[in-house]
Design an enzyme around this catalytic site. Sequence first.
Site, PDB file in Angstrom:
ATOM      1  N   SER A 106       0.859  -1.200   0.000  1.00 48.24           N
ATOM      2  CA  SER A 106       0.000   0.000   0.000  1.00 48.24           C
ATOM      3  C   SER A 106       0.881   1.231   0.000  1.00 48.24           C
ATOM      4  CB  SER A 106      -0.872  -0.001   1.258  1.00 48.24           C
ATOM      5  OG  SER A 106      -0.079   0.391   2.382  1.00 48.24           O
ATOM      6  N   ASP A 107       0.310   2.373  -0.326  1.00 50.80           N
ATOM      7  CA  ASP A 107       1.061   3.605  -0.113  1.00 50.80           C
ATOM      8  C   ASP A 107       0.910   3.966   1.371  1.00 50.80           C
ATOM      9  OD1 ASP A 107       1.536   6.545  -2.219  1.00 50.80           O
ATOM     10  OD2 ASP A 107       2.523   5.894  -0.363  1.00 50.80           O
ATOM     11  N   TRP A 108       1.650   4.992   1.789  1.00 54.98           N
ATOM     12  CA  TRP A 108       1.735   5.323   3.208  1.00 54.98           C
ATOM     13  C   TRP A 108       0.363   5.604   3.812  1.00 54.98           C
ATOM     14  CZ3 TRP A 108       6.501   6.283   6.013  1.00 54.98           C
ATOM     15  CH2 TRP A 108       6.288   6.706   7.325  1.00 54.98           C
ATOM     16  N   GLY A 109      -0.145   4.647   4.617  1.00 55.14           N
ATOM     17  CA  GLY A 109      -1.419   4.870   5.284  1.00 55.14           C
ATOM     18  C   GLY A 109      -2.614   4.820   4.356  1.00 55.14           C
TER      19      GLY A 109
END
Length: 754
Positions: free
Chosen positions: A284-287
């Site tokens: 995933s991307d950050w958060g």
Amino acid sequence: MHSIFRPLPRLFPLALLALAQVLTAAPFLDSSDIARADELLEQMTQEEKIGQLIQLSPWEPTGEEFLGLVRAGQVGSFLNVIEPEAVRLIQKTALKESRLGIPLIIGRDIIHGFRTIQPIPLGLAATWNPAVIEEGSALAAREARSVGVNWTFAPMLDVTRDPRWGRIAESVGEDPFLGAALARAYVRGFQGTDLSAPDRIAACVKHFAGYGFSQAGKDYNTTWIPDQQLWETVLPPFKAAIDAGAATVMTAFNDLNGIPCSGNAFLFREVLRERWEFEGFVVSDWGSIDQMMSHGNAADMREAARLAALAGVDMEMASPAYRDHLAALVEEGVLGQEMIDEKVRNILQVKSALGLFENPYPAEGASYPPAVTDEARAIARRAAEESFVLLKNEESVLPLAEGRKIALIGPLADQPYEQLGTWSFDGAAEDSISVRAAFAELAAAGNHEVRFAAGLGHSRDRSSEGFAEAIAAAEAADVVVFVGGEEAILSGEAHSRAHPTLPGAQETLLHALARTGKPIVLVIMAGRPLILENVLGDIDALLYAWHPGTMAGPALANVLTGAVAPSGKLPVTFPRAVGQIPIFYSHRNTGRPFNPDSWVPMDEIPIGARQTSLGNESHYLDESVEPRFHFGEGLSYTTFRYTDARFSSAEVAVGETVEVSVALTNTGDVAGTEVAQLYLRDLAASITRPVRELKGFQKITLAPGETRTLTFVLGPEALAFPGPDGYARLEAGTFEVFVGGDSRAPSVGTFELR
Ligand code: GLC
């Protein structure tokens, strides 16, 4: 095997083409990687399995809190750990003190260089040279792997047509064909042919998908992208990267047509896994999993974890949804155990392919930062030289003749940090050579006289305190070189601009300098196309340098003095006005294309004119429909001529190829490098086609007067186009061919596909 081509009304050896797709897919896994993953899975507890799906950015990498997680097998990856001794301790703890000895994969944003910073990706795209990108990515991989980083969150392959969007700086520009060529080069450079080699790192193609179409150019904004546009514009660079063997993929922050990418099963199950047969893992991307709650797609973190897991996200970056909820979702029968095992398998296979089980350690004696070697500097300098795009050169004010007095002015002429551009975490000002420093060397060599007066303290400076000194320097000089544009922080993530013009008082200073009557060479350092309408009348030459990186100074000195001829070409269209955005070359013709003969500019409309709905065409009342600078545009210090276009045949059968050849001549009196471009237009099809589509390019250096014959081969894949279902269509009809030095290339004739 899912054919990417649907059965056509006319028989066509689709299987042959589909097979070619499979054979060209570069598998980075081998049977031993697969076997090791399966053996480990047999032994792993559920807690250890979920641990592999967790990526953390530790604020104290060797603190007991994080080493404890490593020892317990409750973390599978760290990002942003770059100190070799910290990496060594972490990996030693994982291999020697955890129950199963599974190493961590260590990620970092290595977007355009690690320690030696190369031009920002938009500048690298302006080289139109995959070899430059492959060489630079291999250099970045060597530097990073030496300190123990083994994974980069690059290349960023988000096609975009919006200069307001800050992340255009990281992109491959507006065109999927150019983007696909560069995507393959990035993956080859980072990964090589053996991912376990001690100088290679895993690529991570991002952001999947559609992020470059953020509404209104505002970062993180919604994207509404019709399937037709998704398949023909957004996905091709990603497909090229997957076919080149990219080991990982990152989700995008945006919601795509109402479904956040991090929970989008269409993207990650149907497209990536089923159609493209991707073998690596998804992070995933950050958060971005958490953010599905903010999107209004998940009611709570548990639901976000469920949606992301179902969609096919394997590893979660920096948020706790998987850690806190996956085990319970399996216990409650909401998610199947085999889904968890599949994620763990995908990650373990990549770790094995990277050779981390054998050697996850930094190179012996490695230190951070790694030294910037002369070889690295040469690679970065050549990339910068090839990235510069010459857009104006009145009276051949460039190259700067020897012996001239130069007034070097502007807020970016002496900014060794700012010239590195966005996403240059590990680059350093102390390694970076500014334009001022390079010009001082020119002066020391006796070839030029240089006087420096910045005029402005930084790109947003609105003070005129430095103007007098700058103007005096200009008055005493033969020519002004003004280095302006944007500081690095004005582009990149979360840094969109609604008014993408020269910040601060740069326009005011340029007007004042123009009043001295001295010729002005404007060098722009920026992370996006800027709108320069207000100053184009003040300047005699324009060299677009993007953010050129560590070797900006020497590269600019070489190109401005003619030691190296400019060869860059625009990878993105430059608008005249924000109101034209999105503006790009591969637009549709529309039912009422612009007609210059019937266009009445606003100020010429008679007062009291009555409305008419007859004879109207597609235009603006108050602005041209033309961009300021065109995709593929770029001047040289010489000139080129294209002649003698020939087709191998006037008709081509479905499945066959047609060759187009053209003679290219250097008609000037100095050597030069041209990027010859071939565009195609399918004149009538079941789905409207663009007025031009880039289908080939060749970068070639010619001596003065030299002529070379270039040949472009157009096969079925060049003539086919995807439908909204993503399957290729190949339809009989007339194709028009354009060959030249930019997207305005003239027609060289047509051929029939029968
Ligand atoms: C950022 C970016 C992504 C980057 C990641 C790790 O938010 O969107 O491109 O790789 O986080 O830094």
